[in-house]
Structure formats: C-alpha cells, structure tokens
Motif scaffolding. Sequence first.
Motif, PDB file in Angstrom:
ATOM      1  N   ALA A   1       0.783  -1.192   0.028  1.00  0.00           N
ATOM      2  CA  ALA A   1       0.010   0.038   0.162  1.00  0.00           C
ATOM      3  C   ALA A   1       0.770   1.134  -0.161  1.00  0.00           C
ATOM      4  O   ALA A   1       0.325   2.209  -0.263  1.00  0.00           O
ATOM      5  CB  ALA A   1      -0.845  -0.022   1.329  1.00  0.00           C
TER       6      ALA A   1
ATOM      7  N   THR B   1       4.494  -9.009   3.836  1.00  0.00           N
ATOM      8  CA  THR B   1       3.285  -9.545   3.508  1.00  0.00           C
ATOM      9  C   THR B   1       3.262 -11.161   3.268  1.00  0.00           C
ATOM     10  O   THR B   1       4.239 -11.710   2.541  1.00  0.00           O
ATOM     11  CB  THR B   1       2.854  -8.769   2.281  1.00  0.00           C
TER      12      THR B   1
ATOM     13  N   GLU C   1       1.770  -8.313   7.480  1.00  0.00           N
ATOM     14  CA  GLU C   1       0.417  -8.249   7.057  1.00  0.00           C
ATOM     15  C   GLU C   1       0.223  -9.726   6.427  1.00  0.00           C
ATOM     16  O   GLU C   1       1.092 -10.284   5.937  1.00  0.00           O
ATOM     17  CB  GLU C   1       0.426  -7.309   5.848  1.00  0.00           C
TER      18      GLU C   1
ATOM     19  N   GLY D   1      -2.124 -11.606   3.493  1.00  0.00           N
ATOM     20  CA  GLY D   1      -2.830 -11.356   2.076  1.00  0.00           C
ATOM     21  C   GLY D   1      -3.108 -12.899   1.586  1.00  0.00           C
ATOM     22  O   GLY D   1      -3.036 -13.668   2.372  1.00  0.00           O
TER      23      GLY D   1
ATOM     24  N   CYS E   1     -11.128 -14.319  -0.034  1.00  0.00           N
ATOM     25  CA  CYS E   1     -10.747 -13.090   0.777  1.00  0.00           C
ATOM     26  C   CYS E   1     -11.584 -13.475   2.028  1.00  0.00           C
ATOM     27  O   CYS E   1     -11.156 -13.186   3.042  1.00  0.00           O
ATOM     28  CB  CYS E   1     -10.681 -11.797   0.233  1.00  0.00           C
TER      29      CYS E   1
ATOM     30  N   GLU F   1     -10.805 -13.918   5.648  1.00  0.00           N
ATOM     31  CA  GLU F   1     -10.671 -12.589   6.751  1.00  0.00           C
ATOM     32  C   GLU F   1     -11.563 -13.483   8.049  1.00  0.00           C
ATOM     33  O   GLU F   1     -11.166 -12.949   9.021  1.00  0.00           O
ATOM     34  CB  GLU F   1     -11.471 -11.706   6.145  1.00  0.00           C
TER      35      GLU F   1
ATOM     36  N   LYS G   1      -9.019  -7.879   7.954  1.00  0.00           N
ATOM     37  CA  LYS G   1      -9.302  -7.564   6.581  1.00  0.00           C
ATOM     38  C   LYS G   1      -8.135  -7.658   5.630  1.00  0.00           C
ATOM     39  O   LYS G   1      -6.974  -7.371   5.916  1.00  0.00           O
ATOM     40  CB  LYS G   1      -9.599  -6.090   6.311  1.00  0.00           C
TER      41      LYS G   1
ATOM     42  N   ASN H   1      -6.038  -7.190   2.394  1.00  0.00           N
ATOM     43  CA  ASN H   1      -5.879  -5.926   1.417  1.00  0.00           C
ATOM     44  C   ASN H   1      -5.146  -6.063   0.395  1.00  0.00           C
ATOM     45  O   ASN H   1      -5.217  -5.191  -0.610  1.00  0.00           O
ATOM     46  CB  ASN H   1      -5.409  -4.566   2.254  1.00  0.00           C
TER      47      ASN H   1
ATOM     48  N   ARG I   1      -9.229  -5.188  -4.304  1.00  0.00           N
ATOM     49  CA  ARG I   1      -7.720  -5.041  -3.787  1.00  0.00           C
ATOM     50  C   ARG I   1      -6.693  -4.889  -4.433  1.00  0.00           C
ATOM     51  O   ARG I   1      -6.833  -5.571  -5.680  1.00  0.00           O
ATOM     52  CB  ARG I   1      -7.827  -6.339  -2.848  1.00  0.00           C
TER      53      ARG I   1
END
Length: 181
Positions: A20, A57, A87, A89, A112, A116, A122, A124, A145
């Motif tokens: 991000a 990630t 993170e 994913g 996802c 989640e 969440k 992302n 995403r």
Amino acid sequence: AYRDLITAFLERGYAIHGFATAKPKASHLILRHDIDFSPIDALTLAEIESDLSVGATYFFHSTSPFYNAVDPETKEVCRALLDFGHEVGLHFDAAQFSNKLEELDAQATKECQILEDAIGVKVNVISFHRPATSLLGLEAPIAGRIHAYQPKFFNHMGYCSDSSGVWRFGDPLSQNAVARQ
C-alpha cells in the motif's frame, strides 16, 4: 543468509514498505512470502524480520491441498504474524478459473472472505499463485484489492523471486534496480 540479505538492503538505504505504501521511484523494498506448503515455517522468517524491525506480507491460500486456512494451527500462525507486525494477504490460484475478470473477482472475493473470517483481519492485498501471463502487469485490482502483479509492483519496480529455492532473476543485490542506488 536471509538476515544478511535484508541487512544488506537496509545498509544500502532501502526502506521496507508494504504494497500500500511502496513507491516505484523510491528505495523501497517489499518483502513478500507466498505460503504454498507449510504455514508454520513462515514463523522462522517472520522472527528474523521482526528482529530487524521490518515487516513483510505473507500470502496464504484459502484453499490448499497442503494446509487449511481455517485450521486452528494455521490461524495461530497468522495471528502470530500479525502480532509481529506483518500483513496477511490472499495467495490466489486463478488458474482454477476462467480468465474472465468477473469470475476472478467473484472467486477472489469469496476466498478473501474465508481468510478474513479465519484470521479476523481484512485482507488488503492478493498475490497470484503461478500467475498466467495474462495476469502479469494487469492494472485492474482483483476483488477490489491491490495485487502483487499490478504494473506498479511488477513492471515499475525491480522484481526478484526465489521460487523453488532458486533466485529466478539472479542475485537480488546485483539487480539493475538495486545497482542504480
């Protein structure tokens, strides 16, 4: 060796960023780990990264023949990664579906949601598992995403991969994107 590699990037002035916040023209490094076989093994890298105060990630399949995303052990690994500041994913196997973006969007959205629900956070960002050529450099988000193969990450930044335990594009510290620094 992994600790030494990350340390070398840090000594060269690289800042570790997530998908991000990474900028192609900056000295940003994205650390990404696609978890194909063993979630528990991810903790070894996560601890090294945490010791170096960097984040990564970790991409998990929501459906895998090797592990179950909703299994208590996998959920515990994901929570530990999140506690380290990493993170989580989705590692999405688009090859199971048609190349129609609508179908990929719908299925990635479902997967996802599974992840989640399992980890309570969440999702992302998405990384494709063994992506088809048509997905490399795809600008459009998937399931609303960002994904690891958007041009920003795949074409406008240097890309290294150690798939199958081998540097597929040569030594990361010798890459043109790194040598320019």
